[in-house]
Design an enzyme around this catalytic site. Structure first.
Site, PDB file in Angstrom:
ATOM      1  N   LYS A 177       0.884  -1.181   0.000  1.00  0.00           N
ATOM      2  CA  LYS A 177       0.000   0.000   0.000  1.00  0.00           C
ATOM      3  C   LYS A 177       0.916   1.224   0.000  1.00  0.00           C
ATOM      4  CE  LYS A 177      -1.900   3.335   1.979  1.00  0.00           C
ATOM      5  NZ  LYS A 177      -1.885   4.627   1.272  1.00  0.00           N
ATOM      6  N   GLY A 230       6.795   6.048   7.844  1.00  0.00           N
ATOM      7  CA  GLY A 230       5.965   7.248   7.754  1.00  0.00           C
ATOM      8  C   GLY A 230       6.136   8.095   8.998  1.00  0.00           C
ATOM      9  N   GLY A 231       5.128   8.905   9.286  1.00  0.00           N
ATOM     10  CA  GLY A 231       5.211   9.825  10.422  1.00  0.00           C
ATOM     11  C   GLY A 231       4.964   9.117  11.745  1.00  0.00           C
ATOM     12  N   GLU A 252       9.550   2.604  10.816  1.00  0.00           N
ATOM     13  CA  GLU A 252      10.623   3.574  10.515  1.00  0.00           C
ATOM     14  C   GLU A 252       9.949   4.936  10.475  1.00  0.00           C
ATOM     15  OE1 GLU A 252      13.819   3.023  10.150  1.00  0.00           O
ATOM     16  OE2 GLU A 252      13.789   0.841  10.068  1.00  0.00           O
ATOM     17  N   CYS A 286      13.963  11.581   5.653  1.00  0.00           N
ATOM     18  CA  CYS A 286      13.875  11.297   7.094  1.00  0.00           C
ATOM     19  C   CYS A 286      15.212  11.573   7.754  1.00  0.00           C
ATOM     20  CB  CYS A 286      13.448   9.860   7.319  1.00  0.00           C
ATOM     21  SG  CYS A 286      14.419   8.692   6.390  1.00  0.00           S
ATOM     22  N   GLU A 386       9.769  17.697  14.106  1.00  0.00           N
ATOM     23  CA  GLU A 386      10.127  17.426  12.708  1.00  0.00           C
ATOM     24  C   GLU A 386       9.302  18.334  11.792  1.00  0.00           C
ATOM     25  OE1 GLU A 386       8.809  13.779  10.668  1.00  0.00           O
ATOM     26  OE2 GLU A 386      10.877  13.527  10.025  1.00  0.00           O
TER      27      GLU A 386
HETATM   28  P1  NAP Z   1       2.379   9.363   6.777  1.00  0.00           P
HETATM   29  O1  NAP Z   1       1.381  10.425   6.579  1.00  0.00           O
HETATM   30  O2  NAP Z   1       2.539   8.776   8.134  1.00  0.00           O
HETATM   31  O3  NAP Z   1       2.014   8.226   5.708  1.00  0.00           O
HETATM   32  C1  NAP Z   1       2.812   7.091   5.506  1.00  0.00           C
HETATM   33  C2  NAP Z   1       1.972   5.983   4.907  1.00  0.00           C
HETATM   34  O4  NAP Z   1       0.990   5.567   5.841  1.00  0.00           O
HETATM   35  C3  NAP Z   1       1.210   6.380   3.637  1.00  0.00           C
HETATM   36  O5  NAP Z   1       1.167   5.277   2.765  1.00  0.00           O
HETATM   37  C4  NAP Z   1      -0.186   6.668   4.194  1.00  0.00           C
HETATM   38  O6  NAP Z   1      -1.214   6.542   3.230  1.00  0.00           O
HETATM   39  C5  NAP Z   1      -0.296   5.572   5.242  1.00  0.00           C
HETATM   40  N1  NAP Z   1      -1.290   5.798   6.276  1.00  0.00           N
HETATM   41  C6  NAP Z   1      -1.853   6.963   6.663  1.00  0.00           C
HETATM   42  N2  NAP Z   1      -2.729   6.742   7.678  1.00  0.00           N
HETATM   43  C7  NAP Z   1      -2.718   5.408   7.917  1.00  0.00           C
HETATM   44  C8  NAP Z   1      -3.390   4.562   8.822  1.00  0.00           C
HETATM   45  N3  NAP Z   1      -4.270   5.032   9.698  1.00  0.00           N
HETATM   46  N4  NAP Z   1      -3.131   3.236   8.792  1.00  0.00           N
HETATM   47  C9  NAP Z   1      -2.233   2.733   7.922  1.00  0.00           C
HETATM   48  N5  NAP Z   1      -1.561   3.488   7.025  1.00  0.00           N
HETATM   49  C10 NAP Z   1      -1.788   4.808   7.031  1.00  0.00           C
HETATM   50  O7  NAP Z   1       3.841   9.844   6.349  1.00  0.00           O
HETATM   51  P2  NAP Z   1       4.289  10.622   5.030  1.00  0.00           P
HETATM   52  O8  NAP Z   1       3.817  12.035   5.130  1.00  0.00           O
HETATM   53  O9  NAP Z   1       3.916   9.832   3.834  1.00  0.00           O
HETATM   54  O10 NAP Z   1       5.873  10.566   5.167  1.00  0.00           O
HETATM   55  C11 NAP Z   1       6.630  11.467   5.904  1.00  0.00           C
HETATM   56  C12 NAP Z   1       7.111  10.862   7.195  1.00  0.00           C
HETATM   57  O11 NAP Z   1       7.807   9.644   6.935  1.00  0.00           O
HETATM   58  C13 NAP Z   1       8.098  11.741   7.935  1.00  0.00           C
HETATM   59  O12 NAP Z   1       7.792  11.772   9.306  1.00  0.00           O
HETATM   60  C14 NAP Z   1       9.433  11.052   7.708  1.00  0.00           C
HETATM   61  O13 NAP Z   1      10.409  11.304   8.693  1.00  0.00           O
HETATM   62  C15 NAP Z   1       9.009   9.623   7.699  1.00  0.00           C
HETATM   63  N6  NAP Z   1      10.008   8.795   7.036  1.00  0.00           N
HETATM   64  C16 NAP Z   1      10.772   7.974   7.813  1.00  0.00           C
HETATM   65  C17 NAP Z   1      11.779   7.199   7.235  1.00  0.00           C
HETATM   66  C18 NAP Z   1      12.629   6.277   8.056  1.00  0.00           C
HETATM   67  O14 NAP Z   1      13.224   5.373   7.479  1.00  0.00           O
HETATM   68  N7  NAP Z   1      12.745   6.455   9.359  1.00  0.00           N
HETATM   69  C19 NAP Z   1      11.977   7.279   5.848  1.00  0.00           C
HETATM   70  C20 NAP Z   1      11.177   8.141   5.098  1.00  0.00           C
HETATM   71  C21 NAP Z   1      10.194   8.886   5.696  1.00  0.00           C
HETATM   72  P3  NAP Z   1      -1.787   7.849   2.479  1.00  0.00           P
HETATM   73  O15 NAP Z   1      -0.669   8.388   1.671  1.00  0.00           O
HETATM   74  O16 NAP Z   1      -2.890   7.304   1.678  1.00  0.00           O
HETATM   75  O17 NAP Z   1      -2.228   8.794   3.561  1.00  0.00           O
END
Ligand code: NAP
Length: 496
Positions: A177, A230-231, A252, A286, A386
């Site tokens: 997904k 993700g976040g 992560e 990230c 962040e």
């Molecule tokens: P996000 O809003 O948390 O979304 C990540 C993923 O989760 C997307 O596919 C999103 O789908 C999905 N999602 C949203 N709500 C969900 C739920 N309730 N249940 C299951 N899945 C759900 O994060 P983002 O804005 O895409 O990415 C930015 C964040 O990722 C930042 O905080 C960054 O630091 C972090 N990140 C961390 C790493 C690491 O390796 N530590 C690497 C890269 C990024 P939708 O898109 O459909 O909402």
């Protein structure tokens, strides 16, 4: 729609299909507002169908010899290598990375798939001695079963591949997904595996909102493992839901990554590193450098030189090879980053440069924000939360000790860096910085696929992506005891 725009269905059981009556959504180029692709807004029923297919495909994939699984991955890496430029351009168009970084995203995918193809001929367990005579002990890695991979938009091909390639070589079947905002890049990743010969149902792809598709996948009792990037707020929700089903959840999450520059550092090198770490990918990695911790003796000189360099950065169309910074990834990102800039101003941080949306001409079609530097007091919100954008907080410290204290005083622990010529302090920093990754005399970004990747504290829950550590995330370890004594041996008695 642009000439390049395309519509995609879901990929379930080896077929691309658009369910009857499906709702759709579009992704947009953040530099121009043009449509990049159109996708199915998947439902809980679609998520269930994908898990059905993955469950059916699992036994045959599990019993496929691991080197054969590795061969299919090798074919995938070769296909992606051939398509590198085309996919890199899609990354720039859908996510806004400058084209050199779009190529980097795809190259990291190629490197990782190749690395995991090699695991097909390793996947090593251990042999360990037994406490009894005529007994042999070993461990083997076995696949978990159906694994769900949920990914963010900031590395639209690399992060999906980090998860999918590792999960597949270990013998799992996968439901993927992607982040909705970069669904086209994700669909192209899936097409690569399809062309490489991954059998039907072994890799399934469901687009749609995290709340609907993501939750349905996580809650499906047949799913045994979840790998999420993700976040932190979403991660917490995913972890909680997964915990109810006693599933393995690999997280992560975010970062607030510091670079420390000490008085004795090579300042030219540190300047290059901070510029790349903070403003590469518009600060949306990230591991992006979001805090710069400067020792007092070089503070004024370093900041002055950094501001000069930042003001000269060329911001614009990410496909133009002379451009150094593209747009931020979406309207939502733009809004959030601009809100944080207001928070910084309201907190009394000193705006050294930037701080506004770029407007006029082509800028009006996209989401362009000036590279921004604030001088802050440690403890302000912008120095601890962040932002995930081109906003750097600079803190003045009196010495190495204070630098490490400030560096560690955040909820995250992903990446850190220190610039110094003092080898003793460099080694102390490796020990004392509370992050999963530390760079010496290099920026906070620049992962290599053969090393574990992940963070401490609220950056995750202890797992690691990439390197051989990834194998642990996608397998169960089975301990095997082979008794060739031909009699019943009892540990407590027979060892005496
Ligand atoms: P996000 O809003 O948390 O979304 C990540 C993923 O989760 C997307 O596919 C999103 O789908 C999905 N999602 C949203 N709500 C969900 C739920 N309730 N249940 C299951 N899945 C759900 O994060 P983002 O804005 O895409 O990415 C930015 C964040 O990722 C930042 O905080 C960054 O630091 C972090 N990140 C961390 C790493 C690491 O390796 N530590 C690497 C890269 C990024 P939708 O898109 O459909 O909402």
């Amino acid at each position: 729609m642009t000439e390049h725009s395309r519509a995609y269905g879901l990929f379930i059981g080896g077929k691309w299909e658009t369910p009857a009556g499906a709702k759709t959504f579009k992704t947009l180029n953040p530099a121009t507002g043009e449509v990049v692709g159109e996708f199915v807004a998947g439902t809980a029923a679609d998520a269930k169908a994908a898990v059905d297919a993955a469950v059916r495909a699992f036994p045959a994939w599990k019993s496929t010899p691991t080197p054969k699984r590795g061969e299919i991955l090798l074919a995938a890496s070769q296909i992606l290598r051939r398509r590198k430029e085309e996919v890199a351009r899609l990354v720039s168009q859908e996510m806004g990375k400058v084209i050199s970084e779009g190529r980097g995203d795809v190259q990291e995918s190629i490197d990782f798939i190749e690395y995991m193809a090699g695991e097909g001929r390793r996947l090593q367990g251990e042999t360990v001695p037994s406490e009894l005579k005529l007994k042999f002990c070993l461990t083997v890695h076995q696949p978990k079963g159906v694994v769900v991979c949920i990914t963010p938009w900031n590395f639209p091909t690399a992060i999906p591949n980090w998860k999918i390639a590792a999960a597949l070589v270990c013998g799992n079947s996968v439901v993927f997904k992607p982040a909705s905002a970069t669904s086209r890049c994700a669909a192209e990743v899936v097409r690569v595996y399809e062309e490489a010969g991954v059998p039907p149902g072994v890799l399934n792809f469901v687009t749609g909102s995290g709340g609907t598709v993501g939750n349905a996948l996580i809650e499906d009792p047949r799913v045994r493992g979840i790998s999420f990037t993700g976040g932190v707020d979403t991660g917490r929700e995913v972890y909680t839901r997964g915990a109810k089903g006693l599933k393995t959840v690999h997280l992560e999450l975010g970062g607030k990554n510091p670079v420390i520059v000490l008085n004795d550092a090579n300042l030219d090198l540190a300047l290059d590193g901070v510029l790349f770490g903070a403003f590469g990918t518009q600060g949306q990695r990230c591991t992006a450098t979001s805090r710069l911790i400067l020792e007092d003796g070089i503070y004024d000189t370093f900041l002055r030189r950094l501001v000069e360099r930042v003001r000269a950065l060329k911001v614009g169309d990410p496909l133009d090879p002379s451009v150094e910074m593209g747009p931020v990834a979406s309207a939502d990102q733009e809004k959030k980053i601009l809100e944080y800039i207001q928070v910084g101003k309201a907190e009394g941080a000193h705006l050294a440069t930037g701080g506004s949306r770029l407007t006029g001409g082509d800028y009006d079609r996209g989401h362009f924000i000036e590279p921004t530097i604030f001088e802050v007091r440690h403890g302000m919100r912008i120095s601890k939360e962040e932002i995930f954008g081109p906003v750097l907080s600079v803190v003045r410290v009196k010495d190495y000790k204070e630098a490490v204290r400030v560096a560690n005083d955040v909820e995250y622990g992903l990446s850190s860096a220190i610039y110094t010529k003092d080898v003793n302090l460099a080694f102390q920093a490796i020990e004392e910085l509370e992050t999963g990754i530390t760079y010496i005399n290099a920026p906070t970004i620049g992962a290599e696929v053969q090393l574990p990747f992940g963070g401490t504290k609220n950056t995750g829950n202890g797992g690691r992506e990439a390197g051989s550590a990834a194998i642990e995330e996608y397998t169960e370890t089975k301990s095997v005891f082979i008794d060739y004594s031909n009699r019943l041996q009892k540990a407590q008695i027979d060892t005496a």
